[in-house]
Design an enzyme around this catalytic site. Sequence first.
Site, PDB file in Angstrom:
ATOM      1  N   ASP A 184      70.207 157.666 -43.146  1.00 51.20           N
ATOM      2  CA  ASP A 184      70.524 156.284 -42.777  1.00 51.20           C
ATOM      3  C   ASP A 184      70.516 156.130 -41.251  1.00 51.20           C
ATOM      4  O   ASP A 184      70.028 155.131 -40.717  1.00 51.20           O
ATOM      5  CB  ASP A 184      71.894 155.896 -43.345  1.00 51.20           C
ATOM      6  CG  ASP A 184      71.989 156.220 -44.823  1.00 51.20           C
ATOM      7  OD1 ASP A 184      71.226 155.643 -45.591  1.00 51.20           O
ATOM      8  OD2 ASP A 184      72.801 157.092 -45.196  1.00 51.20           O
ATOM      9  N   HIS A 212      77.251 156.465 -48.269  1.00 53.67           N
ATOM     10  CA  HIS A 212      75.781 156.436 -48.361  1.00 53.67           C
ATOM     11  C   HIS A 212      75.436 155.554 -49.564  1.00 53.67           C
ATOM     12  O   HIS A 212      75.182 156.045 -50.662  1.00 53.67           O
ATOM     13  CB  HIS A 212      75.231 157.852 -48.523  1.00 53.67           C
ATOM     14  CG  HIS A 212      73.746 157.866 -48.805  1.00 53.67           C
ATOM     15  ND1 HIS A 212      72.813 157.368 -47.918  1.00 53.67           N
ATOM     16  CD2 HIS A 212      73.035 158.291 -49.881  1.00 53.67           C
ATOM     17  CE1 HIS A 212      71.609 157.498 -48.433  1.00 53.67           C
ATOM     18  NE2 HIS A 212      71.715 158.042 -49.631  1.00 53.67           N
TER      19      HIS A 212
HETATM   20  P1  NAD Z   1      64.484 165.764 -58.274  1.00 53.64           P
HETATM   21  O1  NAD Z   1      64.750 165.238 -59.631  1.00 53.64           O
HETATM   22  O2  NAD Z   1      63.078 165.872 -57.802  1.00 53.64           O
HETATM   23  O3  NAD Z   1      65.122 167.211 -58.133  1.00 53.64           O
HETATM   24  C1  NAD Z   1      66.419 167.480 -58.509  1.00 53.64           C
HETATM   25  C2  NAD Z   1      66.457 168.892 -59.018  1.00 53.64           C
HETATM   26  O4  NAD Z   1      67.802 169.215 -59.283  1.00 53.64           O
HETATM   27  C3  NAD Z   1      65.677 169.095 -60.328  1.00 53.64           C
HETATM   28  O5  NAD Z   1      64.735 170.133 -60.154  1.00 53.64           O
HETATM   29  C4  NAD Z   1      66.744 169.468 -61.343  1.00 53.64           C
HETATM   30  O6  NAD Z   1      66.302 170.405 -62.300  1.00 53.64           O
HETATM   31  C5  NAD Z   1      67.819 170.062 -60.414  1.00 53.64           C
HETATM   32  N1  NAD Z   1      69.165 170.064 -60.990  1.00 53.64           N
HETATM   33  C6  NAD Z   1      69.741 169.147 -61.792  1.00 53.64           C
HETATM   34  N2  NAD Z   1      70.973 169.545 -62.126  1.00 53.64           N
HETATM   35  C7  NAD Z   1      71.196 170.720 -61.507  1.00 53.64           C
HETATM   36  C8  NAD Z   1      72.279 171.635 -61.480  1.00 53.64           C
HETATM   37  N3  NAD Z   1      73.382 171.421 -62.164  1.00 53.64           N
HETATM   38  N4  NAD Z   1      72.151 172.758 -60.726  1.00 53.64           N
HETATM   39  C9  NAD Z   1      71.030 172.996 -60.034  1.00 53.64           C
HETATM   40  N5  NAD Z   1      69.952 172.188 -60.049  1.00 53.64           N
HETATM   41  C10 NAD Z   1      70.049 171.057 -60.771  1.00 53.64           C
HETATM   42  O7  NAD Z   1      65.379 164.911 -57.255  1.00 53.64           O
HETATM   43  P2  NAD Z   1      65.250 164.823 -55.689  1.00 53.64           P
HETATM   44  O8  NAD Z   1      64.311 163.731 -55.358  1.00 53.64           O
HETATM   45  O9  NAD Z   1      65.032 166.173 -55.108  1.00 53.64           O
HETATM   46  O10 NAD Z   1      66.712 164.255 -55.322  1.00 53.64           O
HETATM   47  C11 NAD Z   1      67.862 165.046 -55.526  1.00 53.64           C
HETATM   48  C12 NAD Z   1      69.111 164.239 -55.242  1.00 53.64           C
HETATM   49  O11 NAD Z   1      69.185 163.871 -53.861  1.00 53.64           O
HETATM   50  C13 NAD Z   1      69.210 162.914 -56.019  1.00 53.64           C
HETATM   51  O12 NAD Z   1      70.538 162.750 -56.488  1.00 53.64           O
HETATM   52  C14 NAD Z   1      68.872 161.872 -54.975  1.00 53.64           C
HETATM   53  O13 NAD Z   1      69.403 160.614 -55.293  1.00 53.64           O
HETATM   54  C15 NAD Z   1      69.534 162.492 -53.754  1.00 53.64           C
HETATM   55  N6  NAD Z   1      69.113 161.976 -52.451  1.00 53.64           N
HETATM   56  C16 NAD Z   1      70.084 161.817 -51.509  1.00 53.64           C
HETATM   57  C17 NAD Z   1      69.735 161.353 -50.252  1.00 53.64           C
HETATM   58  C18 NAD Z   1      70.780 161.132 -49.195  1.00 53.64           C
HETATM   59  O14 NAD Z   1      70.454 160.554 -48.137  1.00 53.64           O
HETATM   60  N7  NAD Z   1      72.019 161.566 -49.348  1.00 53.64           N
HETATM   61  C19 NAD Z   1      68.401 161.073 -49.946  1.00 53.64           C
HETATM   62  C20 NAD Z   1      67.447 161.255 -50.939  1.00 53.64           C
HETATM   63  C21 NAD Z   1      67.807 161.718 -52.195  1.00 53.64           C
HETATM   64  C1  LMR Z   2      67.870 157.394 -50.177  1.00 50.04           C
HETATM   65  O1  LMR Z   2      68.661 156.829 -49.423  1.00 50.04           O
HETATM   66  O2  LMR Z   2      66.632 157.318 -50.014  1.00 50.04           O
HETATM   67  C2  LMR Z   2      68.399 158.221 -51.311  1.00 50.04           C
HETATM   68  O3  LMR Z   2      69.791 158.172 -51.369  1.00 50.04           O
HETATM   69  C3  LMR Z   2      67.758 157.915 -52.606  1.00 50.04           C
HETATM   70  C4  LMR Z   2      68.253 156.622 -53.184  1.00 50.04           C
HETATM   71  O4  LMR Z   2      68.659 156.631 -54.348  1.00 50.04           O
HETATM   72  O5  LMR Z   2      68.221 155.603 -52.493  1.00 50.04           O
END
Ligand code: NAD
Ligand code: LMR
Length: 352
Positions: A184, A212
């Site tokens: 962000d 967030h």
């Molecule tokens: P994704 O689905 O591509 O990958 C997530 C992975 O986590 C998968 O491979 C899944 O098998 C694994 N997983 C699920 N449960 C698990 C567990 N208990 N232990 C270990 N691994 C596990 O998702 P992504 O695009 O990599 O996103 C992951 C997370 O990050 C999401 O919750 C997304 O919303 C979040 N995210 C946060 C931010 C932020 O700014 N804070 C930004 C982007 C994404």
């Molecule tokens: C983001 O900010 O891009 C991530 O937290 C993914 C989402 O769900 O918005």
Amino acid sequence: MLTPDPKRDRMKTDREHGLRWFVRIMKTPITVTVTGAAGQIAYSLLFRIAAGDMLGSDQPVNLRLLEIEPAMKALDGVVMELKDCAFPLVQEIAATSDPDEAFRGANWCILVGSVPRKAGMERKDLLNINGKVFIGQGQAIARSAAENVRVFVVGNPCNTNALIAMKNASGVPHDRFFAMTRLDENRAKSQLADKAGVHLSRVTNMTIWGNHSSTQYPDWTNAKIDGRPVTDFIKDADWLKGEFISTVQQRGAAIIAARGLSSAASAANAAIDTVRSLSFPTPEGDWHSVALCSDGSYGVPAEIISSFPVRTTADGKVEIVQGLPIDAFSRGKIDASVKELLEEKEAVSSIL
Ligand code: NAD
Ligand code: LMR
């Protein structure tokens, strides 16, 4: 001045190369655990950690990768690719579906593993699905990680997931838990730079307050361009109070709408930025944003994971920057996001 001598110059290069190797060998490896290691964020993140972007180009790392059982085959492929990069800094790679094995000896735990939201969802809609993951992982971190462990949650809703992990990691001090709002911050800097027509390196002191989520507050009132108030460069107050804030708040949703998938490379980049900023001293006069356990600063109730302006001192202490002016507009925005965090905390109170 020395005349060029290919033999002497080659020996000098070899000596420098040897010295770099010596330094690498001398430093104790840092063990980094990444969960969700076969997911899309990890597919960017792991390779940048391995290349030295996060902890330094002379810092060896051990990588410990956690996935759920159905994703272990895909994780095997990621491990093959990591090996095929022949990264000099990587000492060991372990891939497992056992949280204790994954967090064994971890100095940094980067908790990415969890389900991303789909179009039309708010991040807090994931709390029921993802929240419980952080109970077992918090417990396993307390049992198995290194004494100096630091835990950084990326998986959404990251603030409250970090709270769940913290409350379940008995014995691990609360100041070791963080959640990601750097994406962000980076988005906000980029928006301000575009509007002001300046390079984004000139935008500093960008705070994200609160959650967030779509209530977060990107604080343009304390941000600076060339060390001066943003309003010296951007005269459009309506834009700052309206479109700027909502663009940053809704950027994740905009990316999901455009890509059909949530942000990944920019999220991995922000994770790298965060851990680096928490590991190395913050440049004089600046700060960065990360969510951490509130100590009551700025009227944010203690014991919620809320985003603040933060500095890392020369001796490695992570501190909330104190004394920033908070006007009535900012107060209202911060309070709204904190209210949402308190509601999320209440919703998961049975697992804290
Ligand atoms: P994704 O689905 O591509 O990958 C997530 C992975 O986590 C998968 O491979 C899944 O098998 C694994 N997983 C699920 N449960 C698990 C567990 N208990 N232990 C270990 N691994 C596990 O998702 P992504 O695009 O990599 O996103 C992951 C997370 O990050 C999401 O919750 C997304 O919303 C979040 N995210 C946060 C931010 C932020 O700014 N804070 C930004 C982007 C994404
Ligand atoms: C983001 O900010 O891009 C991530 O937290 C993914 C989402 O769900 O918005």
